[in-house]
Design an enzyme around this catalytic site. Structure first.
Site, short mmCIF file in Angstrom:
data_model
loop_
_atom_site.label_atom_id
_atom_site.label_comp_id
_atom_site.label_asym_id
_atom_site.label_seq_id
_atom_site.Cartn_x
_atom_site.Cartn_y
_atom_site.Cartn_z
N LYS A 193 18.20 24.95 32.20
CA LYS A 193 17.63 25.86 33.19
C LYS A 193 17.64 25.27 34.60
O LYS A 193 17.80 26.00 35.58
CB LYS A 193 16.20 26.24 32.81
CG LYS A 193 16.10 27.17 31.60
CD LYS A 193 14.63 27.54 31.36
CE LYS A 193 14.34 27.95 29.93
NZ LYS A 193 14.80 29.26 29.53
N HIS A 219 6.06 35.66 25.08
CA HIS A 219 7.40 35.48 25.65
C HIS A 219 8.51 35.91 24.70
O HIS A 219 9.68 35.60 24.91
CB HIS A 219 7.65 34.03 26.10
CG HIS A 219 6.58 33.51 27.01
ND1 HIS A 219 6.25 34.14 28.19
CD2 HIS A 219 5.75 32.45 26.91
CE1 HIS A 219 5.27 33.48 28.78
NE2 HIS A 219 4.93 32.46 28.02
N GLU A 272 19.11 36.94 33.22
CA GLU A 272 17.70 37.34 33.13
C GLU A 272 17.01 37.09 34.47
O GLU A 272 17.10 36.00 35.04
CB GLU A 272 16.99 36.55 32.03
CG GLU A 272 17.55 36.84 30.63
CD GLU A 272 16.68 36.24 29.52
OE1 GLU A 272 16.69 36.79 28.41
OE2 GLU A 272 16.00 35.21 29.75
N GLU A 275 17.29 32.74 33.96
CA GLU A 275 18.28 32.00 33.19
C GLU A 275 19.41 32.95 32.82
O GLU A 275 19.28 34.16 32.96
CB GLU A 275 17.67 31.41 31.91
CG GLU A 275 17.24 32.44 30.88
CD GLU A 275 16.90 31.81 29.53
OE1 GLU A 275 17.29 30.66 29.28
OE2 GLU A 275 16.28 32.50 28.71
N ASN A 302 21.94 33.91 29.59
CA ASN A 302 22.25 33.73 28.18
C ASN A 302 23.74 34.02 27.99
O ASN A 302 24.20 35.13 28.23
CB ASN A 302 21.40 34.65 27.32
CG ASN A 302 19.93 34.27 27.38
OD1 ASN A 302 19.59 33.09 27.47
ND2 ASN A 302 19.05 35.25 27.37
N ARG A 308 25.95 34.73 25.81
CA ARG A 308 26.28 35.29 24.49
C ARG A 308 25.92 36.76 24.52
O ARG A 308 25.34 37.26 25.48
CB ARG A 308 25.43 34.59 23.42
CG ARG A 308 23.93 34.61 23.80
CD ARG A 308 23.05 34.17 22.67
NE ARG A 308 21.73 33.79 23.09
CZ ARG A 308 20.70 34.63 23.28
NH1 ARG A 308 20.87 35.93 23.11
NH2 ARG A 308 19.51 34.18 23.64
P1 ADP Z 1 13.38 31.53 27.25
O1 ADP Z 1 14.50 30.58 27.38
O2 ADP Z 1 12.35 31.08 26.31
O3 ADP Z 1 13.88 32.93 27.04
P2 ADP Z 1 12.79 32.36 29.98
O4 ADP Z 1 12.91 31.47 31.14
O5 ADP Z 1 13.88 33.36 29.78
O6 ADP Z 1 12.64 31.47 28.68
O7 ADP Z 1 11.38 33.12 30.04
C1 ADP Z 1 10.86 33.80 28.93
C2 ADP Z 1 9.74 34.71 29.37
O8 ADP Z 1 8.70 33.99 30.07
C3 ADP Z 1 10.14 35.79 30.35
O9 ADP Z 1 10.71 36.89 29.72
C4 ADP Z 1 8.82 36.10 31.03
O10 ADP Z 1 8.02 36.89 30.19
C5 ADP Z 1 8.16 34.75 31.12
N1 ADP Z 1 8.45 34.10 32.42
C6 ADP Z 1 9.46 33.25 32.66
N2 ADP Z 1 9.45 32.81 33.94
C7 ADP Z 1 8.38 33.39 34.52
C8 ADP Z 1 7.79 33.31 35.83
N3 ADP Z 1 8.31 32.54 36.78
N4 ADP Z 1 6.70 34.06 36.10
C9 ADP Z 1 6.16 34.83 35.13
N5 ADP Z 1 6.64 34.92 33.88
C10 ADP Z 1 7.74 34.21 33.57
P1 ADP Z 2 16.92 37.31 23.08
O1 ADP Z 2 17.04 36.46 24.32
O2 ADP Z 2 17.90 38.39 22.99
O3 ADP Z 2 15.51 37.75 22.83
P2 ADP Z 2 16.62 35.00 21.59
O4 ADP Z 2 17.02 34.03 22.64
O5 ADP Z 2 15.18 35.15 21.31
O6 ADP Z 2 17.26 36.41 21.91
O7 ADP Z 2 17.34 34.65 20.27
C1 ADP Z 2 18.52 35.30 19.86
C2 ADP Z 2 18.71 35.13 18.40
O8 ADP Z 2 19.01 33.81 18.09
C3 ADP Z 2 17.51 35.50 17.57
O9 ADP Z 2 17.96 36.16 16.43
C4 ADP Z 2 16.88 34.17 17.21
O10 ADP Z 2 16.26 34.23 15.96
C5 ADP Z 2 18.09 33.29 17.17
N1 ADP Z 2 17.84 31.93 17.60
C6 ADP Z 2 17.19 31.53 18.69
N2 ADP Z 2 17.20 30.19 18.77
C7 ADP Z 2 17.88 29.75 17.70
C8 ADP Z 2 18.26 28.47 17.22
N3 ADP Z 2 17.91 27.35 17.85
N4 ADP Z 2 18.97 28.39 16.08
C9 ADP Z 2 19.32 29.49 15.42
N5 ADP Z 2 19.01 30.72 15.82
C10 ADP Z 2 18.29 30.86 16.94
MG MG Z 3 15.04 34.03 28.25
#
Ligand code: ADP
Ligand code: ADP
Ligand code: MG
Length: 641
Positions: free
Chosen positions: A116, A234, A274, A292, A294, A296
């Site tokens: 990140k 989250h 995102e 971030e 993703n 995929r």
């Molecule tokens: P992950 O890799 O676990 O998906 P993210 O950085 O995408 O982590 O954040 C996951 C969730 O955390 C977001 O969907 C949001 O709900 C919350 N979040 C992340 N960054 C912020 C922020 N700066 N302020 C408020 N909420 C946040």
């Molecule tokens: P999204 O961002 O669309 O919510 P996630 O990041 O939560 O998706 O995860 C996408 C998929 O990958 C989910 O089905 C989750 O169970 C799976 N997943 C997430 N992290 C891992 C991991 N470290 N190993 C295997 N599967 C994972």
């Molecule tokens: Mg995320």
């Protein structure tokens, strides 16, 4: 286009990829672990290769084994799905070194977005707005605390290698910073083997809005936004597209930023950028920031497919096989509104604990798209994500789509495991959600209401009684009532006892306690006076489910049931809590198949335990007169020679 591809995944996403391949005439190869021998993704693929034990590290994460399988069956490419190896750049390189195509972005693009902090630095350089914060290399406690003070509380600590909400801590005041930093680092080190963190401004009234992008290595387009603000801890629960309240300006600004992000790394394939959005004052083009990327396909991609008419997996296959982007930005438009709900086997009242179990009954409504990796009779195993299905609906307007979502959830039938269906239904009826007033805190704020148990309408137990008595299957004008059934029966469930009497043609009186209900069968439905009960009754063994907008489950105690010792284990356990009324065997005694071993008494009913195989009694664990719990070991037979 490829002739044959291997899918390095399982469950609903493997099935989803196979669907598109079948439509395009691409042969498919599944891989499976010991736990997935009979899984749906194996059943629907053209070929399947066993790759190891049930734990992901012994199968779905074994890149070398998967690549060897692909080569052995003559697959030209590997689709990684999501999770598992999908964002692993070393795997991408190994796939390419083996002369195969990875259906996804380059290893370089994945690396650029993998951490990140580095991703944020890269995006800043490309002119994409990022959340104000610190994402530097100096990780000393003092510096991080100073940076938090500079940014201004509340702040969010995030693991640079994080995902799935792990290693993330909200810090409301300076006094808590040190402790939260410590716990975030600990969690990050355990989950990702990397304890580095970044600190960023915690956005107020946050909304999670992400842009679907698609690139061919040169050019990129966006396929509009998805709103994933309905989250629990989250984790996304319900997603939708487009975002409620989105304006043309804001969409254009976010789309430009996302395409810039993709083109900055020469992105190829499907990806998601995102953003976190400050919605405290509506949606404004200067209030979104990169969180971030993703690299995929995303779980919630079907809502984008629903509003754009694009099959994203088809695009992935076409671009990976060398075609250029299938569309220009101007060719893409939004049609209507879509929602997706994630249906999980989880125990909501117990705190959303993942559940396991065999799905004895499973049915989805025909008016929704359901993406699932399980069939009726399949088990949700403890090895993998307990997702049962994703339910996707589409309609011309948001209000119509939300109505359809509620209807689809009400018509989804699952028996054999607890699920989050009631919780999803409550969300679909939440007034704030209906008004489009969403933010990531909605679920937490209203959690008590959203998980409150709903009352069981009085008619429901009566219907369960009719199903138990077998009157549901014999009713109907063409067949009349069942003369061969006793006209009056006693039905005993684990939770209550009832009397049911057949009053005449398709008319029944059900007495539960001192409450009597007359239920009639008319026009194929059940009626209580003028009220029609739209219900489906399903009986599987001793389990009765009434599906009537929600699912209600009842378990029968059959007074004539004879419980047998399982032939495999040779161990007899108590099927319910009760009293050991009699024991007929002693250690050393030989027993025949079907021979009585013991009698248990529970709720004034006697249950006879019989031997399911012949053998010699090894041990008797209880005495006559003992009070036992469900599952208590009673008698063991010697192992078969
Ligand atoms: P992950 O890799 O676990 O998906 P993210 O950085 O995408 O982590 O954040 C996951 C969730 O955390 C977001 O969907 C949001 O709900 C919350 N979040 C992340 N960054 C912020 C922020 N700066 N302020 C408020 N909420 C946040
Ligand atoms: P999204 O961002 O669309 O919510 P996630 O990041 O939560 O998706 O995860 C996408 C998929 O990958 C989910 O089905 C989750 O169970 C799976 N997943 C997430 N992290 C891992 C991991 N470290 N190993 C295997 N599967 C994972
Ligand atoms: Mg995320």
């Amino acid at each position: 286009m490829f002739r044959k591809i291997l899918i390095a995944n399982r469950g609903e996403i493997a099935c989803r990829v196979i669907d598109t391949c079948q439509r395009l005439g691409v042969a498919t190869v599944a891989v499976y672990s010991d736990a997935d021998r009979d899984a749906r993704h194996v059943a629907v693929a053209d070929q399947a290769v066993h790759i190891g034990g049930p734990a992901p590290k012994d199968s779905y994460l074994k890149g070398d084994t998967i690549i060897a399988a692909a080569r052995a069956v003559g697959a030209e490419a590997i689709h990684p799905g999501y999770g598992f190896l999908s964002e692993n750049p070393d795997f991408v390189e190994a796939v390419e070194a083996a002369g195969l195509v990875f259906i996804g972005p380059s290893a370089r693009a994945i690396r650029a977005m993998g951490l990140k902090d580095a991703a944020k630095a890269l995006m800043e350089k490309a002119g994409v707005p990022v959340v104000p914060g610190y994402h530097g290399a100096d990780q000393s406690d003092e510096l991080l605390a100073d940076q938090a003070a500079r940014i201004g509380y509340p702040v969010l600590i995030k693991a640079v290698a994080g995902g799935g909400g792990k290693g993330m801590r909200l810090v409301e005041s300076p006094a808590d910073f040190a402790a939260k930093l410590h716990s975030a680092r600990g969690e990050a080190a355990t989950a990702f083997g990397n304890s580095d963190v970044l600190v960023e401004k915690y956005v107020e009234k946050p909304r999670h809005i992400e842009m679907q992008i698609f690139g061919d290595g040169n050019r990129a387009v966006h396929l509009f936004e998805r709103d994933c603000s309905l989250q629990r801890r989250h984790q996304k629960v319900i997603e939708e597209a487009p975002a409620p309240g989105m304006t043309a300006d804001m969409r254009a600004a976010m789309g430009r930023a996302a395409v810039r992000a993709a083109e900055a790394i020469g992105y190829s394939g499907a990806g998601t950028v995102e953003f976190i959005v400050d919605a405290s004052d509506g949606l404004r083009p200067d209030r979104f920031w990169f969180m971030e990327m993703n690299t995929r396909l995303q779980v919630e991609h079907p809502v984008t497919e629903a509003i754009t008419g694009v099959d994203l997996v088809e695009w992935q296959l076409r671009v990976a096989s060398g075609e250029s982007l299938p569309a220009h930005q101007k060719d893409l438009s939004i049609n209507g509104h879509a929602f997706e709900a994630r249906l999980y086997a989880e125990d909501v009242p117990a705190g959303f604990l993942p559940a396991t179990g065999r799905l004895t009954h499973l049915a989805f409504p025909p008016f929704a798209r359901s993406e699932t990796g399980v069939r009726p009779g399949d088990a949700i195993s403890p090895w993998y994500d307990p997702m049962i299905a994703k339910i996707i609906v589409h309609a011309p307007t948001r209000a119509a789509a939300l109505g359809r979502l509620a209807a689809a959830l009400a018509a989804t039938e699952v028996a054999g495991s607890v699920t989050n269906l009631d919780f999803l239904s409550s969300l679909a009826r939440h007034p704030g959600f209906a008004a489009g007033d969403v933010d990531t805190g909605l679920i937490a704020r209203d959690l008590d209401q959203l998980v409150a148990p709903l009352p069981v309408p009085a008619a429901i137990p009566a219907l369960a009684v009719l199903a138990a008595a077998g009157f549901d299957r014999v009713a109907g004008p063409d067949r009349g009532f069942a003369l061969w059934k006793p006209l009056r029966q006693t039905v005993q469930f684990e939770t209550f006892v009832a009397e049911v009497e057949c009053l005449g043609h398709d008319q029944f009186c059900v007495a539960v306690g001192n409450q009597q209900t007359v239920v009639e069968r008319r026009c194929g439905d059940w009626w209580i006076a003028a009220e029609k009960l739209k219900a489906r009754l399903v009986r599987i063994g001793d389990d009765i489910s009434v599906f009537a907008g929600r699912a209600y489950h009842f378990r029968l105690i059959d007074p004539l049931a004879r419980h047998s010792i399982g032939p495999a284990s040779g161990l007899a356990t108590s099927p319910m809590p009760g009293l050991v009324k009699a024991l007929f065997v002693t250690p050393g005694q030989e027993v025949e198949v079907g021979e009585r071993l013991a009698v248990l008494e529970a709720m004034k009913m006697e249950h006879t335990l019989t031997a399911a195989r012949a053998g010699r009694v090894a041990e008797v664990f209880v005495d006559a007169g003992a009070q036992v719990e469900a599952g208590t070991a009673l008698i063991r037979l010697e192992d078969e020679a």
